[in-house]
Design a protein around this motif. Structure first.
Motif, PDB file in Angstrom:
ATOM      1  N   GLY A 127     -33.706  22.775 100.911  1.00 49.11           N
ATOM      2  CA  GLY A 127     -34.778  23.376 101.705  1.00 49.11           C
ATOM      3  C   GLY A 127     -34.453  24.748 102.242  1.00 49.11           C
ATOM      4  O   GLY A 127     -35.314  25.399 102.846  1.00 49.11           O
ATOM      5  N   THR A 128     -33.214  25.207 102.029  1.00 56.54           N
ATOM      6  CA  THR A 128     -32.825  26.547 102.494  1.00 56.54           C
ATOM      7  C   THR A 128     -32.981  27.531 101.347  1.00 56.54           C
ATOM      8  O   THR A 128     -32.287  27.450 100.342  1.00 56.54           O
ATOM      9  CB  THR A 128     -31.371  26.542 102.988  1.00 56.54           C
ATOM     10  OG1 THR A 128     -31.227  25.567 104.027  1.00 56.54           O
ATOM     11  CG2 THR A 128     -30.988  27.916 103.529  1.00 56.54           C
ATOM     12  N   GLU A 129     -33.934  28.458 101.477  1.00 59.93           N
ATOM     13  CA  GLU A 129     -34.209  29.456 100.442  1.00 59.93           C
ATOM     14  C   GLU A 129     -33.355  30.698 100.661  1.00 59.93           C
ATOM     15  O   GLU A 129     -33.011  31.056 101.800  1.00 59.93           O
ATOM     16  CB  GLU A 129     -35.693  29.839 100.459  1.00 59.93           C
ATOM     17  CG  GLU A 129     -36.652  28.693 100.229  1.00 59.93           C
ATOM     18  CD  GLU A 129     -36.607  28.181  98.805  1.00 59.93           C
ATOM     19  OE1 GLU A 129     -36.142  28.944  97.920  1.00 59.93           O
ATOM     20  OE2 GLU A 129     -37.009  27.038  98.573  1.00 59.93           O
ATOM     21  N   THR A 130     -33.028  31.370  99.560  1.00 58.04           N
ATOM     22  CA  THR A 130     -32.248  32.614  99.643  1.00 58.04           C
ATOM     23  C   THR A 130     -33.081  33.853  99.386  1.00 58.04           C
ATOM     24  O   THR A 130     -32.602  34.964  99.598  1.00 58.04           O
ATOM     25  CB  THR A 130     -31.096  32.567  98.624  1.00 58.04           C
ATOM     26  OG1 THR A 130     -31.633  32.345  97.311  1.00 58.04           O
ATOM     27  CG2 THR A 130     -30.125  31.433  98.964  1.00 58.04           C
ATOM     28  N   PHE A 131     -34.327  33.701  98.890  1.00 56.17           N
ATOM     29  CA  PHE A 131     -35.286  34.794  98.711  1.00 56.17           C
ATOM     30  C   PHE A 131     -34.715  35.978  97.931  1.00 56.17           C
ATOM     31  O   PHE A 131     -34.619  37.099  98.454  1.00 56.17           O
ATOM     32  CB  PHE A 131     -35.792  35.281 100.070  1.00 56.17           C
ATOM     33  CG  PHE A 131     -36.320  34.184 100.940  1.00 56.17           C
ATOM     34  CD1 PHE A 131     -37.596  33.666 100.722  1.00 56.17           C
ATOM     35  CD2 PHE A 131     -35.553  33.658 101.971  1.00 56.17           C
ATOM     36  CE1 PHE A 131     -38.083  32.639 101.520  1.00 56.17           C
ATOM     37  CE2 PHE A 131     -36.038  32.638 102.767  1.00 56.17           C
ATOM     38  CZ  PHE A 131     -37.321  32.119 102.546  1.00 56.17           C
ATOM     39  N   PRO A 132     -34.316  35.779  96.714  1.00 50.49           N
ATOM     40  CA  PRO A 132     -33.772  36.910  95.931  1.00 50.49           C
ATOM     41  C   PRO A 132     -34.807  38.007  95.683  1.00 50.49           C
ATOM     42  O   PRO A 132     -34.441  39.183  95.615  1.00 50.49           O
ATOM     43  CB  PRO A 132     -33.320  36.233  94.628  1.00 50.49           C
ATOM     44  CG  PRO A 132     -34.109  34.972  94.541  1.00 50.49           C
ATOM     45  CD  PRO A 132     -34.320  34.519  95.938  1.00 50.49           C
ATOM     46  N   LEU A 133     -36.100  37.637  95.537  1.00 54.54           N
ATOM     47  CA  LEU A 133     -37.134  38.651  95.292  1.00 54.54           C
ATOM     48  C   LEU A 133     -37.297  39.561  96.495  1.00 54.54           C
ATOM     49  O   LEU A 133     -37.463  40.784  96.351  1.00 54.54           O
ATOM     50  CB  LEU A 133     -38.461  37.973  94.948  1.00 54.54           C
ATOM     51  CG  LEU A 133     -38.502  37.207  93.615  1.00 54.54           C
ATOM     52  CD1 LEU A 133     -39.865  36.556  93.423  1.00 54.54           C
ATOM     53  CD2 LEU A 133     -38.209  38.152  92.455  1.00 54.54           C
ATOM     54  N   ILE A 134     -37.286  38.976  97.699  1.00 53.45           N
ATOM     55  CA  ILE A 134     -37.423  39.799  98.912  1.00 53.45           C
ATOM     56  C   ILE A 134     -36.220  40.728  99.050  1.00 53.45           C
ATOM     57  O   ILE A 134     -36.371  41.915  99.369  1.00 53.45           O
ATOM     58  CB  ILE A 134     -37.569  38.894 100.146  1.00 53.45           C
ATOM     59  CG1 ILE A 134     -38.869  38.080 100.059  1.00 53.45           C
ATOM     60  CG2 ILE A 134     -37.545  39.726 101.423  1.00 53.45           C
ATOM     61  CD1 ILE A 134     -39.076  37.124 101.220  1.00 53.45           C
ATOM     62  N   SER A 135     -35.018  40.190  98.811  1.00 51.77           N
ATOM     63  CA  SER A 135     -33.828  41.038  98.907  1.00 51.77           C
ATOM     64  C   SER A 135     -33.884  42.179  97.899  1.00 51.77           C
ATOM     65  O   SER A 135     -33.540  43.331  98.224  1.00 51.77           O
ATOM     66  CB  SER A 135     -32.565  40.196  98.663  1.00 51.77           C
ATOM     67  OG  SER A 135     -32.422  39.214  99.656  1.00 51.77           O
ATOM     68  N   LYS A 136     -34.326  41.883  96.691  1.00 50.31           N
ATOM     69  CA  LYS A 136     -34.425  42.921  95.669  1.00 50.31           C
ATOM     70  C   LYS A 136     -35.465  43.962  96.055  1.00 50.31           C
ATOM     71  O   LYS A 136     -35.268  45.171  95.837  1.00 50.31           O
ATOM     72  CB  LYS A 136     -34.783  42.281  94.330  1.00 50.31           C
ATOM     73  CG  LYS A 136     -34.759  43.248  93.159  1.00 50.31           C
ATOM     74  CD  LYS A 136     -35.017  42.515  91.843  1.00 50.31           C
ATOM     75  CE  LYS A 136     -34.965  43.466  90.657  1.00 50.31           C
ATOM     76  NZ  LYS A 136     -35.219  42.767  89.371  1.00 50.31           N
ATOM     77  N   LYS A 137     -36.584  43.498  96.641  1.00 49.79           N
ATOM     78  CA  LYS A 137     -37.631  44.423  97.089  1.00 49.79           C
ATOM     79  C   LYS A 137     -37.092  45.357  98.169  1.00 49.79           C
ATOM     80  O   LYS A 137     -37.354  46.572  98.147  1.00 49.79           O
ATOM     81  CB  LYS A 137     -38.819  43.622  97.615  1.00 49.79           C
ATOM     82  CG  LYS A 137     -40.013  44.454  98.050  1.00 49.79           C
ATOM     83  CD  LYS A 137     -40.779  44.969  96.869  1.00 49.79           C
ATOM     84  CE  LYS A 137     -42.088  45.619  97.301  1.00 49.79           C
ATOM     85  NZ  LYS A 137     -42.815  46.227  96.170  1.00 49.79           N
ATOM     86  N   ILE A 138     -36.341  44.782  99.116  1.00 57.99           N
ATOM     87  CA  ILE A 138     -35.779  45.609 100.191  1.00 57.99           C
ATOM     88  C   ILE A 138     -34.799  46.623  99.618  1.00 57.99           C
ATOM     89  O   ILE A 138     -34.777  47.796 100.029  1.00 57.99           O
ATOM     90  CB  ILE A 138     -35.098  44.714 101.243  1.00 57.99           C
ATOM     91  CG1 ILE A 138     -36.127  43.812 101.923  1.00 57.99           C
ATOM     92  CG2 ILE A 138     -34.368  45.556 102.290  1.00 57.99           C
ATOM     93  CD1 ILE A 138     -35.530  42.801 102.882  1.00 57.99           C
ATOM     94  N   GLU A 139     -33.946  46.189  98.692  1.00 59.76           N
ATOM     95  CA  GLU A 139     -32.958  47.094  98.095  1.00 59.76           C
ATOM     96  C   GLU A 139     -33.622  48.228  97.324  1.00 59.76           C
ATOM     97  O   GLU A 139     -33.022  49.297  97.155  1.00 59.76           O
ATOM     98  CB  GLU A 139     -32.040  46.306  97.163  1.00 59.76           C
ATOM     99  CG  GLU A 139     -31.128  45.339  97.905  1.00 59.76           C
ATOM    100  CD  GLU A 139     -30.430  44.379  96.964  1.00 59.76           C
ATOM    101  OE1 GLU A 139     -30.684  44.478  95.746  1.00 59.76           O
ATOM    102  OE2 GLU A 139     -29.640  43.543  97.440  1.00 59.76           O
ATOM    103  N   SER A 140     -34.863  48.022  96.875  1.00 62.64           N
ATOM    104  CA  SER A 140     -35.571  49.086  96.143  1.00 62.64           C
ATOM    105  C   SER A 140     -36.145  50.149  97.068  1.00 62.64           C
ATOM    106  O   SER A 140     -36.462  51.255  96.619  1.00 62.64           O
ATOM    107  CB  SER A 140     -36.691  48.487  95.287  1.00 62.64           C
ATOM    108  OG  SER A 140     -37.717  47.954  96.106  1.00 62.64           O
ATOM    109  N   ILE A 141     -36.306  49.819  98.367  1.00 65.29           N
ATOM    110  CA  ILE A 141     -36.926  50.802  99.278  1.00 65.29           C
ATOM    111  C   ILE A 141     -35.953  51.296 100.347  1.00 65.29           C
ATOM    112  O   ILE A 141     -36.212  52.335 100.972  1.00 65.29           O
ATOM    113  CB  ILE A 141     -38.189  50.217  99.945  1.00 65.29           C
ATOM    114  CG1 ILE A 141     -37.843  49.007 100.803  1.00 65.29           C
ATOM    115  CG2 ILE A 141     -39.231  49.855  98.906  1.00 65.29           C
ATOM    116  CD1 ILE A 141     -39.046  48.450 101.572  1.00 65.29           C
TER     117      ILE A 141
END
Length: 814
Positions: A127-141
């Protein structure tokens, strides 16, 4: 159920919470500390204890490095942007990225192996998510410093490029104006353009401010410098301001777009924040457990206390700062002794013992590890009731005794077999006789309810009741009467004395006053306390004796085991040495017999040649010198040996007894050691069998040998064999596989090589090296001719050219 309401304040658990918060690295973990609750659920308590125990293992295992440090609390920012139109700023987005990275690292750490050594911590992962898409999005901006990247969008890249160009243009123009103004003397030589209100300006002295055309934006605090924006760069600076406004609007657009992307994942991100808080909380509990030497004891789903070497954690930390040792307590509560009645002197540790029990039990049921020995066993109680301290209240019209009675009323009404009572100074606060009677009746009711408890008291009637009642056991806090100081040790089984007289003497009350008090009490009462003290003293004495006996028994068992092992080893070595000595003696005897037989044969063959006979006899005499002892001036016996053997001491042979020589007698040649048997006597000569060799010898040259002399000869050869074995062993240790004969004459070198090869064969080395040099090659040829005649030499060759070549001969031995 807990009683009273301020239970944690009474037990000092509030201090435990404060210490835990100090060990948290984020507000997420500190909130978890605030949520600590007393639990009676066995499964929940076990899970919390195991989670903390596994975290202790993580922190103490070599090679383990728990990834911590970026436990950012972003819940407030996420809650704010739930409303459409609001957005996360740069710092909040950067904090979100760091928090998600912390979650990702922790998840990777706990799930790095298929068979994880931390099963309870791994159960926190589902149930603990790591959110790789959000992290990648942040690293892009965002860049690594948390600022918006130039390439976060195409429009932002164009805007920042334009700003850079305009700023460069303004800088060139401003520098040109500055150089001209410095040349004209309007500006100081070391002056440089500076920034005021977001615009580039020049620092100019007030006297020359009219000399430079432009806008005055500011002046220094002293008034000695004014800051002028030259007219030539005003429009360019205006353009920069316009572009900066466009940059801000584009950044906001990027952040709004990112916030809209993140908003649907808010609840899952909140859950990951809870995971971070829980890990921080478990780490704080583990650090606290390490600080107080706490463990996870065996815990059963029953009501029991079997604690060995229990320590009050706060008292332990306090004494540790003072470099003092705490006295641990052994406490047992079970079905056979449910209530422990502790008595003893004031300031003797009764209240500390009671507080230790309640605090450790409360910590345990809150999921904290407790400082006890690993042989301890713990249980679960549904209700914890305490009556500690003074509860008098002017507002509620309660005296000290009234407040105690109110607590007793609550305890009697709500106690059951799963209740743990902790009462300090039971029955005090009123007239002793009636107070003691009420306390005894109350104690009887607690026992009838099958309640567990630890109670402290000074009342004698309660001690007597406990001694006569099943389910209640007396306990005493020990006191050293000789040094008049408490020992802070709990002894279960006998009541304790209050040591009132001893404490009064220690304080310094007049002796006559103490005597009058003793007379008023009566001899029976004084004798009772004296008997209690004697019992406690005797018990402590015999316990120490028993402990000493156990230690000595263990030491004796270890000594016996060591002795038996050493005797077995010595016996084995003795047999081996004896056998080796026998073998060596037999070899020496065989060699001697062979020499004698060979000498006799040579003499018989050369009877007509006197010179040859003399030469043979001389060789035999030389051999005799090797094995025949000669007495020294000091009385010791020494033995001549060849140059390549050490001198071996051999006992002087004993003179034979005068006895008639007959057929079958055991005889030997006078001055010799080899023995033989008479086969036949012919006049003045006898035929003697020396082993397999028969020889005719004159009777005058023979002497008889007794049985005692035979045994002594045998022992002599055994000792000789043992000495020879030691000599060989010593030679093996000191032998060097290289010999250098350079510079020696041929005969000297050959003799040295002969001894060297003999020693090498004797110690059993595989190969040796002879360093003879190259020179004319004569020495090399001489040595190799000798090596060709030695039976133990397998082959010989030149050394490798890198290690000496023809100047060294390598000899391989069989």
């Amino acid at each position: 159920m807990l009683y009273p309401q301020h239970f944690e304040h009474k037990t000092d658990f509030t201090t435990i919470r404060r210490l835990l918060k100090e060990k948290c690295i984020s507000s997420l973990g500190a909130e978890q500390v605030d949520h600590i609750e007393f639990s009676t659920d066995f499964e929940e308590i076990t899970r919390k204890l195991n989670e903390t125990n596994e975290m202790v293992s993580v922190l103490t295992t070599d090679g383990e490095d728990l990834p911590i440090g970026d436990f950012f609390d972003i819940r407030q920012a996420l809650s704010r942007v739930r409303v459409e139109g609001l957005f996360l700023d740069e710092a909040e987005v950067f904090g979100l990225w760091r928090a998600l990275e912390a979650v990702r690292k922790l998840v990777a750490f706990l799930s790095r192996n298929e068979e994880t050594p931390y099963p309870y911590l791994s159960e926190l992962l589902p149930g603990t998510e790591t959110f790789p898409l959000i992290s990648k999005k942040i690293e892009s901006i965002l860049n690594k410093f948390g600022k918006i990247k130039d390439n976060a969008s195409t429009e932002l890249a164009h805007i920042r490029h334009d700003i850079q160009q305009v700023e460069n243009s303004v800088s060139r123009t401003l520098n040109a104006i500055l150089r001209q103004a410095q040349a004209d003397g309007y500006v100081e030589k070391d002056a440089a353009p500076t920034m005021r209100e977001g615009r580039l300006v020049l620092p100019v002295s007030p006297a020359f401010k009219r000399k430079i055309s432009g806008i005055v934006h500011d002046e220094s605090a002293t008034g000695k410098t004014v800051f002028i924006e030259p007219q030539q760069v005003v429009e360019a600076n205006n353009r920069i301001r316009e572009l900066e406004g466009e940059e801000r609007r584009e950044i906001i657009r990027i952040l709004v777009e990112f916030t809209n992307f993140v908003r649907p994942y808010s609840e899952e991100i909140f859950a990951s924040q809870d995971f971070l808080g829980l890990i921080d909380f478990l780490r704080a509990k583990a650090l606290f457990a390490l600080e107080i030497n706490a463990i996870n004891p065996r815990i059963d789903n029953i009501c029991q206390l079997e604690w060995n070497k229990a320590k009050h954690p706060l008292l332990f930390l306090s004494l540790k700062k003072q470099h003092k040792e705490i006295v641990p307590l052994d406490i047992v509560l079970n079905e056979n002794q449910r209530i422990l009645l502790i008595s003893g002197p004031n300031a003797g540790g009764k209240s500390v013992c009671l507080k230790t029990v309640v605090l450790l039990q409360y910590m345990l049921q809150c999921g904290l590890l407790i400082p006890v020995h690993d042989s301890s066993r713990a249980g679960i109680f549904e209700r914890l009731f305490i009556d500690i301290g003074d509860e008098q209240s002017i507002e509620n019209d309660l005296s000290t005794y009234s407040s105690h009675l109110m607590n007793m009323k609550y305890f009697i009404r709500h106690s059951n077999p799963k209740t743990l009572l902790l009462i300090d100074e039971f029955g005090t606060g009123t007239e002793p006789t009636i107070g003691g009677a009420i306390a005894e009746a109350t104690l009887e009711r607690f026992n009838r309810n099958k309640t567990f408890g630890v109670i402290t008291t000074h009342y004698t009637n309660l001690k007597l009741y406990a001694d006569a009642t099943e389910g209640i056991v007396n306990g005493a806090m020990l006191y050293d009467r000789h040094h008049l100081q408490p020992l802070f040790q709990l002894s279960i089984g006998n009541p304790g004395s209050s040591f009132a007289v001893e404490i009064a003497r220690k304080i310094g009350l007049p002796e006559d006053l103490i005597a009058e008090a003793a007379e008023k009490v009566g001899s029976d009462r004084m004798d009772y306390d004296k008997h209690l003290q004697d019992i406690a003293r005797d018990k402590r004495y015999w316990e120490n004796k028993r402990r000493d006996i156990r230690l000595k028994e263990k030491k004796l068992e270890a000594t016996l085991a060591k002795y038996e092992t050493e005797m077995s080893t010595i016996d084995k070595q003795r047999k081996e040495i004896t056998q080796q000595a026998k073998n060596d003696a037999q070899n020496l005897l065989n060699e001697t017999n062979a020499k004698i037989e060979n000498t006799i044969r040579q003499i018989k063959e050369a009877q007509a040649e006197k010179e040859k006979t003399k030469e043979i006899r001389k060789d035999f005499e030389d051999f005799k010198k090797h094995i025949t002892p000669a007495p020294s001036s000091s009385g010791e016996v020494k033995k001549n040996v060849s140059p390549n053997h050490k001198k071996v001491p051999i006992p002087q042979p004993v003179s034979p007894l005068e006895k008639k020589i007959v057929v079958g007698s055991t005889v030997r040649l006078k001055g010799q050691t080899a023995t033989g048997t008479i086969i036949e006597i012919q006049d003045k000569q006898a035929i003697v069998a020396f082993g397999q060799l028969k020889s005719t010898v004159k009777l005058s040259k023979l002497e008889t040998v007794s049985n005692n002399q035979l045994r002594k000869e045998k022992n002599k050869f055994e000792n000789l064999g043992k000495t020879t074995t030691d000599e060989v062993r010593q030679r093996k240790l000191s032998f060097k596989s290289d010999i250098d004969v350079r510079g020696m004459r041929g005969d000297e070198a050959l003799q040295a090589v002969t001894y060297f090869i003999d020693d090498a064969i004797m110690v059993g080395v595989a190969s040796v090296r002879i360093l003879h040099g190259t020179g004319t090659g004569a020495l090399r040829q001489l040595i190799r001719q000798y090596l060709g005649t030695v039976h133990g030499v397998k082959k010989y060759r030149d050394e490798h050219v890198q290690f000496g070549g023809a100047g060294i001969t390598v000899v391989d031995l069989e």
